[in-house]
Motif scaffolding. Structure first.
Motif: not given
Length: 596
Positions: A292-298, A430-441
């Motif tokens: 939450x303290x970052x601005x990364x895609x989750x 696959x390219x979208x998956x990598x863009x979305x999966x920056x921080x997986x929870x």
């Protein structure tokens, strides 16, 4: 100072709604002839200056309205006459305290709009007059706040013009000003003079006096021993000589309970209020709190009902974007034909049935905030490429639009599907998956959180009983054992549904097996989880008055048999198992069940 500038965005929203309803275009210019509001053809001209010989200039100078249902003499004087595409217009000056601060205009750009304007001229003029009155009230409210900062003496006249209840307090919480609206809404049965100088708590019991920072709050105030439901805000205002005043602005609310619940739930969505002490959920919370303290895609992954939406809102509410919008979109709930316009928005005339002023999409609405894409695995394949561009370039193209729009958003997505498997099946890029999966929870299912099952159940029971104004229920020992052994395929959502069903049918203090849904008990049987028989719901056994010991013994036998049938099933095989367990014949079992 241009007071119109202070309500520019509010007026723009109003103009878009009215323009869409009336099928016209609207423009508002300030006294400097700068357009600050515009729809349709005027939208791209916002912040442009009108000519000094324009119709707007004439309206401001003459302080009188101009109604041109055909291009007339007033239009001929304008230097933009040859390039002007307006067919007709109705323009009114905006006057506040005898000063013209701007002009508002309804305009027609085709024959259809012109015909409607001619037919409904009186209606349009009436709407314009009401709009100017609304603007005047808004400006007066702003002026009142400015005057308070200068400690002037004209407050009473101003606050009595406002439609809200207004109370002003000094630093000792004493009432210094109160408008007639507040006295009437609070049913004080007192005059202004009888209230001034008295402590606010003499009239309103339990009121919380604190600056809400222009934020609307919901509460119940107690007036004359009666609860009054209000939507209010409180603002601390600095005066001269180091003094301060607290301004309370409020409205009475009908049906406030639903609104209050919505507000409370929204406020509670943060990690500190999440229920759970098991290791898997604490690890997920800790990981989400750091993210939450970052601005990364989750990317939040988890089974249905594990709380993905709750985690997404908590991340937003504890991030640097918490003051910006949180815009959710369920990718599985919107028809594929509407998904693109819902996500990216559209320009006016982009397709049949489109809003005449166009519409912002969810991505654009999330500007400076968070976009939450739930069920991302269901996003149509042809839109995945467009979403990928948003993540890469932070720009969007509206449907039918000719220019790109910059957006500043944080994307959180969620899914209960295996995206890698969808990639292999050619259903997800696959390219979208990598863009979305920056921080997986990854959220754990409830069956892996055994320590939390009863903890969550108690919390849900308290919430549901409070909502339905019932006495707090408790789980019987037998039900607790069932809950701990059950696999909970629907997770927290299923737990809440089961408990809501139980509370609905539970008339006593304890929730027992007979209060649980039939499907739940059948699933327990199918799972063959080996429930022990040492716990019986003795809490629910009715010990009635005026019953003999023999009557109670008979009823208790029947009660125990029914409890065991709940475990083994109400089938022939189940009853045989009960008879064997009790060491009685099947005929005896039926006889005891049929005893009255």
């Amino acid at each position: 100072m241009s007071y119109l500038r202070l309500i520019q965005y509010k007026m723009q929203d109003w103009a878009e709604n009215i323009a869409s309803a009336l099928n016209i275009e609207i423009a508002i210019a300030d006294k400097n002839l700068t357009r600050i509001v515009g729809t349709g053809n005027f939208y791209d001209k916002i912040e442009e200056n009108c000519p000094k010989d324009s119709l707007f200039a004439t309206v401001i100078q003459s302080r009188s309205p101009k109604i041109n249902l055909v291009k007339g003499e007033d239009c001929l004087k304008c230097s933009n006459f040859s390039s002007c595409s307006e067919f007709a217009n109705i323009s009114y000056p905006i006057v506040v305290e005898e000063e013209v601060i701007g002009v508002i205009s309804f305009a027609a750009f085709n024959e259809e709009q012109t015909t409607a304007m001619k037919i409904k001229k009186d209606e349009y003029i009436n709407i314009l007059k009401h709009t100017i009155e609304m603007i005047e009230r808004e400006i007066l409210s702003i002026q009142m706040t400015n005057m308070l900062k200068e400690d002037t003496t004209e407050v009473n006249e101003i606050i009595n013009c406002l439609s809200k209840g207004i109370i002003l307090l000094n630093c000792q919480d004493e009432i210094t000003h109160i408008n007639n609206k507040a006295i009437k809404m609070l049913n004080m049965n007192l005059s202004n003079q009888q209230v001034i100088g008295k402590n606010i708590k003499d009239f309103i019991t339990g009121i919380k006096l604190q600056d809400t920072g222009n934020k609307d709050m919901v509460d119940c105030w107690k007036i004359n021993n009666k609860e009054v439901k209000v939507l209010y805000s409180m603002n601390k205002i600095s005066l001269k000589r180091g003094k301060s005043s607290l301004m309370i602005s409020f409205d009475l609310i009908r049906d406030i309970i639903n609104l209050a619940k919505t507000y409370e739930e929204k406020e509670k969505v943060c990690f500190s209020n999440m229920i759970g002490k098991s290791k898997p959920i604490l690890e997920a919370i800790n990981r989400a709190r750091i993210a939450a303290n970052t601005d990364s895609t989750i990317l939040i992954e988890g089974e249905s009902g594990t709380g993905k939406d709750l985690f997404a809102r908590s991340i937003h509410n504890e991030s640097l974007r918490k003051d910006g919008p949180f815009i959710p979109l369920n990718c599985a709930s919107i028809p594929e034909s509407l998904m693109e316009s819902e996500l990216f928005g559209y320009e006016k005339g982009a397709f049949t049935g489109a809003n005449v002023s166009g519409k912002k999409g969810k991505i654009e609405l999330a500007h400076n905030g968070t976009l939450f894409l739930d069920e991302i695995g269901d996003l149509p394949l042809h839109l995945q490429a467009k979403l990928l561009r948003v993540l890469q370039d932070r720009t969007i193209d509206r449907v039918g639009g000719a220019r790109s729009i910059d957006v500043n958003i944080r994307v959180i997505s969620a899914t209960n599907k295996n995206l890698i498997q969808l990639v292999r099946q050619g259903m997800f890029r696959l390219d979208l998956f990598y863009r979305l999966n920056v921080i997986p929870i990854v959220l754990p299912p409830l069956r892996d959180r055994e320590e939390d099952v009863l903890l969550c159940a108690e919390f849900i029971i308290e919430k549901l009983c409070k909502r339905s104004n019932q006495e707090r229920k408790k789980l019987s020992e037998h039900v607790k054992e069932f809950f701990l052994k059950y696999s909970w395929p629907g997770n927290i959502r299923e737990l809440e549904n089961v408990l809501e069903h139980a509370i609905c049918f539970c008339e006593g203090k304890y929730i027992t097996l007979k209060h649980l849904p039939v499907y739940f008990l059948e699933n327990i049987q199918n799972q063959k989880v080996g429930i022990s028989e040492e716990f019986y719901d003795f809490h629910s056994f009715p010990i009635g008055e005026n019953k003999t010991l023999e009557q109670l013994k008979t009823e208790f036998e029947k009660f125990v048999i029914q409890e065991m049938i709940q475990i083994h099933g109400n089938t022939l095989d189940g009853k045989k198992a009960v008879a064997k367990r009790l060491n009685i014949g099947l005929t005896t079992l039926y006889r005891k069940l049929n005893q009255t």
